[in-house]
Design an enzyme around this catalytic site. Sequence first.
Site, short mmCIF file in Angstrom:
data_model
loop_
_atom_site.label_atom_id
_atom_site.label_comp_id
_atom_site.label_asym_id
_atom_site.label_seq_id
_atom_site.Cartn_x
_atom_site.Cartn_y
_atom_site.Cartn_z
N THR A 90 36.55 22.77 -31.34
CA THR A 90 35.63 22.30 -30.57
C THR A 90 35.71 20.98 -29.40
OG1 THR A 90 33.11 20.97 -29.94
CG2 THR A 90 34.98 20.91 -32.68
N ASP A 91 34.96 21.07 -28.58
CA ASP A 91 35.39 20.45 -27.12
C ASP A 91 35.10 18.81 -27.60
OD1 ASP A 91 32.41 20.05 -27.36
OD2 ASP A 91 32.31 20.58 -25.16
N GLU A 92 33.96 19.04 -29.26
CA GLU A 92 33.97 17.51 -29.83
C GLU A 92 34.97 16.95 -29.99
OE1 GLU A 92 30.45 17.29 -32.23
OE2 GLU A 92 29.63 18.77 -31.10
N ALA A 143 35.56 28.93 -40.66
CA ALA A 143 34.53 28.40 -41.68
C ALA A 143 34.76 27.13 -41.42
CB ALA A 143 35.19 29.48 -42.39
N PHE A 190 26.51 31.57 -37.43
CA PHE A 190 26.46 31.69 -36.37
C PHE A 190 27.59 32.24 -35.27
CE2 PHE A 190 25.81 29.59 -31.78
CZ PHE A 190 24.95 30.39 -31.45
N LYS A 240 37.23 17.79 -37.47
CA LYS A 240 37.96 19.16 -36.45
C LYS A 240 39.23 18.40 -35.77
CE LYS A 240 36.05 22.53 -35.71
NZ LYS A 240 36.02 24.48 -36.21
N TYR A 253 32.40 15.12 -38.55
CA TYR A 253 32.90 16.39 -38.40
C TYR A 253 33.75 16.62 -37.52
CZ TYR A 253 32.03 20.61 -35.06
OH TYR A 253 32.46 21.59 -34.60
N VAL A 280 12.96 15.16 -29.74
CA VAL A 280 14.54 14.37 -28.61
C VAL A 280 15.27 13.24 -28.78
CG1 VAL A 280 14.76 14.19 -26.66
CG2 VAL A 280 13.37 16.40 -27.05
P1 NAD Z 1 27.88 28.09 -38.73
O1 NAD Z 1 27.88 26.30 -39.34
O2 NAD Z 1 26.62 28.46 -37.99
O3 NAD Z 1 29.01 28.76 -39.74
C1 NAD Z 1 29.52 28.25 -40.75
C2 NAD Z 1 30.25 29.32 -41.48
O4 NAD Z 1 31.08 28.75 -42.72
C3 NAD Z 1 28.63 29.54 -42.72
O5 NAD Z 1 28.31 30.70 -43.26
C4 NAD Z 1 29.44 28.88 -44.01
O6 NAD Z 1 28.47 29.68 -45.67
C5 NAD Z 1 30.72 29.10 -43.60
N1 NAD Z 1 31.75 28.60 -44.88
C6 NAD Z 1 30.98 27.41 -44.75
N2 NAD Z 1 32.05 26.30 -45.87
C7 NAD Z 1 33.22 27.35 -45.96
C8 NAD Z 1 33.86 27.55 -47.03
N3 NAD Z 1 34.29 26.85 -47.36
N4 NAD Z 1 34.24 28.95 -47.04
C9 NAD Z 1 34.04 29.79 -46.86
N5 NAD Z 1 33.27 29.70 -45.47
C10 NAD Z 1 32.67 28.20 -45.28
O7 NAD Z 1 28.89 27.42 -38.41
P2 NAD Z 1 29.06 27.84 -36.46
O8 NAD Z 1 28.43 27.31 -34.84
O9 NAD Z 1 29.07 28.93 -35.91
O10 NAD Z 1 30.50 27.12 -35.71
C11 NAD Z 1 31.65 27.88 -36.65
C12 NAD Z 1 32.81 27.67 -35.79
O11 NAD Z 1 32.81 27.28 -34.01
C13 NAD Z 1 32.85 26.39 -36.35
O12 NAD Z 1 34.48 25.79 -36.79
C14 NAD Z 1 32.84 25.22 -35.48
O13 NAD Z 1 33.19 23.96 -36.00
C15 NAD Z 1 33.35 26.23 -34.09
N6 NAD Z 1 31.95 25.60 -32.87
C16 NAD Z 1 30.62 25.15 -33.45
C17 NAD Z 1 30.51 25.58 -31.99
C18 NAD Z 1 29.04 25.33 -31.78
O14 NAD Z 1 28.34 24.99 -30.80
N7 NAD Z 1 28.10 25.82 -32.92
C19 NAD Z 1 31.30 25.08 -30.59
C20 NAD Z 1 32.38 25.02 -30.02
C21 NAD Z 1 33.43 25.60 -31.50
P1 TYD Z 2 23.48 20.09 -32.19
O1 TYD Z 2 22.80 21.47 -31.75
O2 TYD Z 2 23.03 18.90 -33.09
O3 TYD Z 2 25.14 19.93 -31.14
P2 TYD Z 2 25.73 19.10 -31.63
O4 TYD Z 2 25.32 17.85 -31.33
O5 TYD Z 2 27.20 19.16 -31.84
O6 TYD Z 2 26.11 19.50 -29.41
O7 TYD Z 2 22.57 18.85 -30.81
C1 TYD Z 2 22.34 19.23 -29.29
C2 TYD Z 2 21.94 18.07 -28.60
O8 TYD Z 2 20.79 18.09 -28.73
C3 TYD Z 2 22.78 16.64 -29.11
O9 TYD Z 2 22.60 15.69 -27.80
C4 TYD Z 2 21.91 16.03 -30.09
C5 TYD Z 2 20.20 16.77 -29.63
N1 TYD Z 2 19.05 17.04 -30.63
C6 TYD Z 2 17.52 16.14 -30.09
O10 TYD Z 2 17.08 15.80 -29.31
N2 TYD Z 2 17.40 16.77 -31.70
C7 TYD Z 2 16.77 17.69 -31.94
O11 TYD Z 2 16.49 17.80 -33.63
C8 TYD Z 2 18.66 17.97 -32.65
C9 TYD Z 2 19.04 19.17 -33.55
C10 TYD Z 2 19.99 17.46 -31.36
#
Ligand code: NAD
Ligand code: TYD
Length: 341
Positions: free
Chosen positions: A125-127, A82, A11, A157, A153, A209
């Site tokens: 991530t902020d997590e 990744a 993403f 991180k 997770y 939810v």
């Molecule tokens: P995502 O799950 O959509 O994408 C992860 C990608 O990494 C995928 O394309 C997957 O094929 C690839 N991947 C997984 N394992 C791999 C490996 N061993 N080698 C090479 N590629 C591999 O994740 P995302 O939501 O796009 O998040 C990307 C980064 O941003 C992550 O590091 C996540 O911790 C961080 N992040 C995400 C969010 C969020 O809201 N989604 C917020 C803050 C930080």
């Molecule tokens: P998520 O998108 O999994 O991100 P994160 O847990 O990394 O913040 O979830 C966002 C919020 O939504 C989280 O509080 C969990 C909640 N959630 C639901 O209530 N229902 C769902 O089906 C999912 C996937 C998440």
Amino acid sequence: MKILVTGGAGFIGGNFVHYMVNKYPEDVIVNLDLLTYAGNLETLKPVEGKPNYKFVKGDIADRPFIMDLFEKEQFDVVVNFAAESHVDRSITDPGLFVQTNVMGTQTLLDASRQFGVKRYHQVSTDEVYGDLPLDRPDLFFTEETPLHTSSPYSASKAGADLLVLAYYRTFGTPVTVSRCSNNYGPYHFPEKLIPLMISRALADESLPVYGKGENVRDWLHVSDHCAAIDLIIRKGKVGEVYNIGGHNERTNLEVVKTILKALDKPESLIQYVTDRPGHDRRYAIDPTKIETELGWEPKYTFDTGIAMTIQWYLDNQEWWKHILSGEYSNYFENMYGDRLH
Ligand code: NAD
Ligand code: TYD
């Protein structure tokens, strides 16, 4: 500059590849991705064939492969997206998260050291800060907030972040780290809250939810995250951590109701389900450092960004319907099958 983007079929990495390939035609962007369930080459269709873009399939934790790739390509910059990224999956299979997020990061750090990468950027991530209480809206995560993780997770991180900062202190590896709040926008895999709710609401399916829906997330449009990372790799100070967020806190219930309203669907679709174990209550970022030191500011409020995002899911149903049907996983074979040896 030659820039390695890992996880660029996911993403945020996918959005970052689009952003960089279009903004910097003079740079070369190499996208390395293992194409796990979350990796989707259909996301990269708009940049395929551009002269400054190349895709490589591989695992960031595969040491011989990574060392060969770095030796051959001589990257100037590495941006590591990744990861295994879904909290619920980390509760089912923590080991995979340690393998990819910790071991993969360490492998990239070793290669960056050995081959003289000028900047290694870790997308975190902020997590890693854990959570904040719901009744203290005055509290925010700063870069000084102690790491205090809740899920496998976030623990993986945090482990990776500590390694990255240790490589700076011990070996002088030129690193930066960014910790962003929850992202939303185009190409978001429909297992995460916002795209899951949009796709299910459009199909008139129930919307699960967790708990009472009162947990709070701080939402940032993915393009604002991409711009922040671009700024950090160009202007950020080596060894530093930057929080990224735009003060867009919403309860999960507010998010779901906003989506239902925009799609003109009834709130009766909401179904309360058993809560996630260890569910973090509230995330909220204080972005003062990146705003004052680097001049970053978000372009989108949640209201403008979510409207654009819902429209994107309406206009690009093929993209997410292919995922739901499993068809997207055939794309690599169809596209590259006869080019592989
Ligand atoms: P995502 O799950 O959509 O994408 C992860 C990608 O990494 C995928 O394309 C997957 O094929 C690839 N991947 C997984 N394992 C791999 C490996 N061993 N080698 C090479 N590629 C591999 O994740 P995302 O939501 O796009 O998040 C990307 C980064 O941003 C992550 O590091 C996540 O911790 C961080 N992040 C995400 C969010 C969020 O809201 N989604 C917020 C803050 C930080
Ligand atoms: P998520 O998108 O999994 O991100 P994160 O847990 O990394 O913040 O979830 C966002 C919020 O939504 C989280 O509080 C969990 C909640 N959630 C639901 O209530 N229902 C769902 O089906 C999912 C996937 C998440």
